[in-house]
Design a protein around this motif. Structure first.
Motif, PDB file in Angstrom:
ATOM      1  N   THR A   1       0.829  -1.210   0.000  1.00 27.22           N
ATOM      2  CA  THR A   1       0.000   0.000   0.000  1.00 27.22           C
ATOM      3  C   THR A   1       0.856   1.249   0.000  1.00 27.22           C
ATOM      4  OG1 THR A   1      -1.744  -1.174   1.201  1.00 27.22           O
ATOM      5  CG2 THR A   1      -1.804   1.232   1.251  1.00 27.22           C
ATOM      6  N   ALA A   2       1.916   1.243   0.810  1.00 26.26           N
ATOM      7  CA  ALA A   2       2.783   2.412   0.891  1.00 26.26           C
ATOM      8  C   ALA A   2       3.482   2.686  -0.431  1.00 26.26           C
ATOM      9  CB  ALA A   2       3.825   2.217   1.998  1.00 26.26           C
TER      10      ALA A   2
ATOM     11  N   TYR B   1      -0.065   8.667  -3.050  1.00 29.18           N
ATOM     12  CA  TYR B   1      -1.382   9.264  -2.817  1.00 29.18           C
ATOM     13  C   TYR B   1      -2.441   8.194  -2.533  1.00 29.18           C
ATOM     14  CZ  TYR B   1       1.208  12.950  -5.149  1.00 29.18           C
ATOM     15  OH  TYR B   1       2.180  13.837  -5.504  1.00 29.18           O
ATOM     16  N   ASN B   2      -2.088   7.225  -1.702  1.00 32.36           N
ATOM     17  CA  ASN B   2      -3.064   6.188  -1.371  1.00 32.36           C
ATOM     18  C   ASN B   2      -4.000   6.613  -0.241  1.00 32.36           C
ATOM     19  OD1 ASN B   2      -1.776   5.275   1.323  1.00 32.36           O
ATOM     20  ND2 ASN B   2      -0.060   5.092  -0.116  1.00 32.36           N
TER      21      ASN B   2
ATOM     22  N   GLU C   1      -3.907   6.338   2.805  1.00 31.80           N
ATOM     23  CA  GLU C   1      -4.023   5.421   3.933  1.00 31.80           C
ATOM     24  C   GLU C   1      -3.752   6.132   5.256  1.00 31.80           C
ATOM     25  OE1 GLU C   1      -4.767   1.613   5.607  1.00 31.80           O
ATOM     26  OE2 GLU C   1      -5.036   2.368   3.573  1.00 31.80           O
ATOM     27  N   ALA C   2      -2.829   7.115   5.226  1.00 28.97           N
ATOM     28  CA  ALA C   2      -2.463   7.802   6.461  1.00 28.97           C
ATOM     29  C   ALA C   2      -3.563   8.715   6.972  1.00 28.97           C
ATOM     30  CB  ALA C   2      -1.185   8.624   6.241  1.00 28.97           C
TER      31      ALA C   2
ATOM     32  N   ASP D   1       0.491   4.225  13.095  1.00 29.00           N
ATOM     33  CA  ASP D   1       1.861   4.735  13.086  1.00 29.00           C
ATOM     34  C   ASP D   1       2.793   3.898  13.953  1.00 29.00           C
ATOM     35  OD1 ASP D   1       0.931   6.734  11.478  1.00 29.00           O
ATOM     36  OD2 ASP D   1       0.880   8.273  13.036  1.00 29.00           O
TER      37      ASP D   1
ATOM     38  N   HIS E   1       8.835  10.463   9.003  1.00 31.52           N
ATOM     39  CA  HIS E   1       7.544   9.877   9.372  1.00 31.52           C
ATOM     40  C   HIS E   1       7.200  10.215  10.814  1.00 31.52           C
ATOM     41  CE1 HIS E   1       4.879   6.635  10.842  1.00 31.52           C
ATOM     42  NE2 HIS E   1       4.417   6.609   9.612  1.00 31.52           N
TER      43      HIS E   1
ATOM     44  N   ARG F   1      -0.486  14.650   7.759  1.00 34.81           N
ATOM     45  CA  ARG F   1      -0.764  13.238   7.507  1.00 34.81           C
ATOM     46  C   ARG F   1      -0.371  12.851   6.086  1.00 34.81           C
ATOM     47  NH1 ARG F   1      -0.408  10.296  11.550  1.00 34.81           N
ATOM     48  NH2 ARG F   1      -1.230   8.653  10.224  1.00 34.81           N
ATOM     49  N   HIS F   2      -0.477  13.791   5.158  1.00 34.01           N
ATOM     50  CA  HIS F   2       0.048  13.526   3.817  1.00 34.01           C
ATOM     51  C   HIS F   2       1.568  13.391   3.851  1.00 34.01           C
ATOM     52  CE1 HIS F   2      -3.366  13.511   1.150  1.00 34.01           C
ATOM     53  NE2 HIS F   2      -3.854  14.621   1.660  1.00 34.01           N
TER      54      HIS F   2
ATOM     55  N   GLU G   1       2.285   9.935   4.853  1.00 27.79           N
ATOM     56  CA  GLU G   1       2.132   9.049   3.701  1.00 27.79           C
ATOM     57  C   GLU G   1       3.345   9.133   2.772  1.00 27.79           C
ATOM     58  OE1 GLU G   1      -0.431   9.427  -0.318  1.00 27.79           O
ATOM     59  OE2 GLU G   1      -1.598   9.504   1.533  1.00 27.79           O
TER      60      GLU G   1
ATOM     61  N   ARG H   1       6.261   7.241   4.225  1.00 27.13           N
ATOM     62  CA  ARG H   1       6.123   5.795   4.057  1.00 27.13           C
ATOM     63  C   ARG H   1       6.482   5.377   2.635  1.00 27.13           C
ATOM     64  NH1 ARG H   1       0.262   4.854   7.134  1.00 27.13           N
ATOM     65  NH2 ARG H   1       0.972   5.472   9.226  1.00 27.13           N
TER      66      ARG H   1
END
Length: 406
Positions: free
Chosen positions: A280-281, A285-286, A288-289, A304, A345, A380-381, A384, A387
């Motif tokens: 996923t990471a 631009y997924n 997820e975070a 996290d 991160h 949070r972006h 992401e 990651r």
């Protein structure tokens, strides 16, 4: 040309005896005592420029650096050390390192958040950071505090801009009307004016963050000063002084091979990385975070925690390599890039938590809450993006990536 070094998992490599561990611990203990003497000679400040001289800041950083390495080595190679002694001093070193790091962490967090507010508001890049700091978007994952530490000149300038933006918000000049007979756009339109002032919400959000994090930093500074003058710290310093001359190894440690214990540290790191959602990471631009971003729970994001754990295990692995290779410790580019990504991160995760905490302040204006929400989403972006950077660095081919220490 790449140099060849010992691999802790290579069964054909030569054994590394316990004397290497003793020498490493003595060297780190000597560095600790040297930093402590410099810290006392320069006034004993623990934080950044406003709380102590630059030499004192460097001394505090060196204290944390050596304390981390001693504590990590005692953890990784604990079967070769006196159990009672190592289990007693290791928590004390972790306490000391964490206490000394808090003031710098708050200062760097405030700087990061104020710079992000300016970036999100379209404000001009500050003169103090122009050409030296990357404050790009989430794709860059930039953090001034994670790379170069906290810079008081940038923070002070940012605070001044926040105050100016609060006073001048909403006072953008009205463009003049076109003269009669000159309808339509001109052949050479004037350049678009820079949005140098923050909006009302962003300025008030910056002022709120400034108050909260400056107060936390002041308290951390007082706590660190109290810790450095406490009997608890003096007991730690006495133990380190003894370690500088005599390492309490077990009788079998002098002939034992260090490589299996170092390989076990690397295996724990590999297992922890395998448990991360790297697939996923690996997709930009997924989002997820951003999951649970609106949760009312003030606790840190549970997603996290595994990444923070990998960061700690990566540090243990790096320090174990230093023990094996001594002064000729190689610089693994993959590990270096992965560590930097995990540092970003952590910084972004903690900054997002600080923005969310500020947004929970009672009776703040809607514009302020909105600005803090945008700031939280931005950080949070950044989580992401960090990651993604870690996933890319960890998947790098190791062949040709190890170079000699310059």
């Amino acid at each position: 040309m790449a140099q060849q070094h010992l691999d802790p998992t290579d069964p054909t490599a030569g054994a590394v005896a316990g004397d290497a561990l003793a020498g490493y611990l003595r060297a780190q203990a000597t560095e600790f005592l040297r930093a402590l003497r410099l810290h006392r000679e320069t006034g004993g400040g623990t934080g950044n420029g406003s709380s102590g001289s630059e030499e004192s800041v460097d001394a505090a950083r060196a204290l944390r650096r050596s304390a981390r390495r001693i504590s990590a080595s005692l953890h990784t190679f604990r079967p070769l050390l006196d159990t009672d002694w190592s289990e007693a001093i290791r928590p004390e070193l972790a306490w000391l390192s964490g206490t000394l790091a808090m003031e710098h962490a708050y200062a760097a967090r405030l700087e990061r958040l104020l710079l992000a507010l300016h970036r999100l508001s379209g404000a001009t890049v500050l003169p103090a950071q122009a050409g030296t700091t990357d404050v790009g978007g989430a794709g860059a994952g930039g953090s001034a505090g994670a790379v170069a530490g906290s810079r008081p000149d940038v923070t002070a300038s940012t605070r001044a801009d926040v105050a100016a933006g609060s006073r001048a918000a909403g006072a953008a000049p009205v463009p003049p009307k076109a003269a009669p007979g000159t309808a339509g756009p001109s052949a050479h339109p004037a350049p678009t004016p820079e949005r140098g002032n923050l909006t009302v919400g962003a300025a008030k959000a910056g002022a709120l963050l400034d108050r909260q994090l400056t107060l936390a930093r002041t308290r951390a500074h007082s706590t660190a000063l109290q810790a450095l003058g406490s009997s608890r710290f003096h007991a730690v310093a006495d133990n380190i002084a003894v370690l500088a001359s005599e390492v309490p190894l077990t009788p079998a440690a002098t002939t034992a091979d260090l490589r299996p214990l170092a390989a076990a540290a690397e295996e724990r790191l590999t297992d922890a990385v395998a448990a991360l959602p790297l697939v996923t990471a690996g997709h930009p631009y997924n989002a997820e975070a951003l999951i649970h971003g609106l949760s009312p729970d003030p606790a840190p994001h549970p997603q996290d925690a595994p990444w923070h754990q990998v960061r700690l295990l990566l540090r243990l692995h790096r320090y174990a390599r230093e023990v094996l290779h001594g002064d000729d410790s190689p610089v693994d580019v993959r590990l270096l890039a992965a560590g930097q990504a995990l540092n970003r991160h952590r910084d972004a995760s903690e900054a997002a938590a600080a923005a969310a905490q500020a947004a929970r302040t009672p009776r703040i204006a809607p514009a302020t809450a909105y600005a803090l929400g945008v700031l939280h989403a931005d950080q949070r972006h950044e989580v992401e993006a960090a990651r993604f950077a870690f996933q890319q660095s960890w998947q790098m081919q190791t062949a040709g990536k190890t170079v000699g220490t310059p």
